[in-house]
Design a protein around this motif. Structure first.
Motif, PDB file in Angstrom:
ATOM      1  N   ILE A 299      18.218 -12.461 -34.328  1.00 36.95           N
ATOM      2  CA  ILE A 299      19.832 -12.034 -34.642  1.00 36.95           C
ATOM      3  C   ILE A 299      19.859 -11.649 -36.042  1.00 36.95           C
ATOM      4  O   ILE A 299      21.048 -10.986 -36.215  1.00 36.95           O
ATOM      5  CB  ILE A 299      20.606 -13.416 -33.846  1.00 36.95           C
ATOM      6  N   LYS A 300      19.350 -12.352 -36.850  1.00 37.05           N
ATOM      7  CA  LYS A 300      19.634 -12.007 -38.278  1.00 37.05           C
ATOM      8  C   LYS A 300      19.111 -10.668 -38.657  1.00 37.05           C
ATOM      9  O   LYS A 300      19.872  -9.886 -39.311  1.00 37.05           O
ATOM     10  CB  LYS A 300      18.733 -12.913 -39.231  1.00 37.05           C
TER      11      LYS A 300
ATOM     12  N   VAL B 263      19.892  -3.940 -32.249  1.00 39.94           N
ATOM     13  CA  VAL B 263      20.900  -4.080 -31.251  1.00 39.94           C
ATOM     14  C   VAL B 263      21.991  -5.088 -31.931  1.00 39.94           C
ATOM     15  O   VAL B 263      21.815  -6.026 -32.562  1.00 39.94           O
ATOM     16  CB  VAL B 263      20.446  -4.786 -30.122  1.00 39.94           C
ATOM     17  N   GLY B 264      23.139  -4.398 -32.122  1.00 37.22           N
ATOM     18  CA  GLY B 264      24.220  -5.068 -32.575  1.00 37.22           C
ATOM     19  C   GLY B 264      24.567  -6.533 -32.001  1.00 37.22           C
ATOM     20  O   GLY B 264      25.490  -6.318 -31.188  1.00 37.22           O
ATOM     21  N   MET B 265      23.937  -7.589 -32.119  1.00 34.43           N
ATOM     22  CA  MET B 265      24.315  -8.988 -31.784  1.00 34.43           C
ATOM     23  C   MET B 265      24.964  -9.590 -32.840  1.00 34.43           C
ATOM     24  O   MET B 265      24.427  -9.863 -34.006  1.00 34.43           O
ATOM     25  CB  MET B 265      22.962  -9.584 -31.494  1.00 34.43           C
ATOM     26  N   SER B 266      25.989 -10.245 -32.560  1.00 34.46           N
ATOM     27  CA  SER B 266      26.995 -10.978 -33.597  1.00 34.46           C
ATOM     28  C   SER B 266      26.757 -12.695 -33.235  1.00 34.46           C
ATOM     29  O   SER B 266      27.161 -13.138 -34.051  1.00 34.46           O
ATOM     30  CB  SER B 266      28.203 -10.543 -33.772  1.00 34.46           C
ATOM     31  N   CYS B 267      26.568 -12.915 -31.980  1.00 33.08           N
ATOM     32  CA  CYS B 267      26.506 -14.235 -31.917  1.00 33.08           C
ATOM     33  C   CYS B 267      25.557 -14.383 -30.740  1.00 33.08           C
ATOM     34  O   CYS B 267      24.769 -13.591 -30.048  1.00 33.08           O
ATOM     35  CB  CYS B 267      28.036 -14.744 -31.249  1.00 33.08           C
ATOM     36  N   GLU B 268      25.459 -15.759 -30.344  1.00 29.74           N
ATOM     37  CA  GLU B 268      24.350 -16.281 -29.204  1.00 29.74           C
ATOM     38  C   GLU B 268      24.643 -15.719 -27.880  1.00 29.74           C
ATOM     39  O   GLU B 268      23.868 -15.435 -27.249  1.00 29.74           O
ATOM     40  CB  GLU B 268      24.411 -17.772 -29.244  1.00 29.74           C
TER      41      GLU B 268
END
Length: 90
Positions: free
Chosen positions: A41-42, A13-18
């Protein structure tokens, strides 16, 4: 039903932030059948465990608007078969 299938579904999943992580957490917490989940997230990796189907998990997480796909496991024969199937005749 006592014969519940325990499945583990791994998504990229393209997660860039909290905030992204929070959105994914929210939909998974509400989802029926989910027993636990882990968000990295990393690695952009979401692992979901429970009585769920991979397609249902993918759909739910996609609703967050994040780029979501199944985590590709290293199976050399797989990608070729997939790309052959997606060829659309002109």
């Amino acid at each position: 039903h006592s014969c519940f299938l325990k499945l583990q579904v791994v998504l990229k999943v393209g997660m860039s932030c909290e905030g992204c992580v929070g959105a994914v957490k929210r939909v998974l917490t509400k989802m029926e059948g989910v027993e636990s989940f882990d968000i990295d997230i990393k690695e952009q990796k979401v692992t979901v465990k429970g009585n769920v189907t991979p397609d249902a998990v993918l759909q739910i997480v996609s609703k967050t608007g994040k780029k979501t796909a199944f985590w590709e496991t290293e199976a050399p024969a797989e990608p070729e078969a997939k790309s052959a199937e997606t060829v659309v005749a002109p």
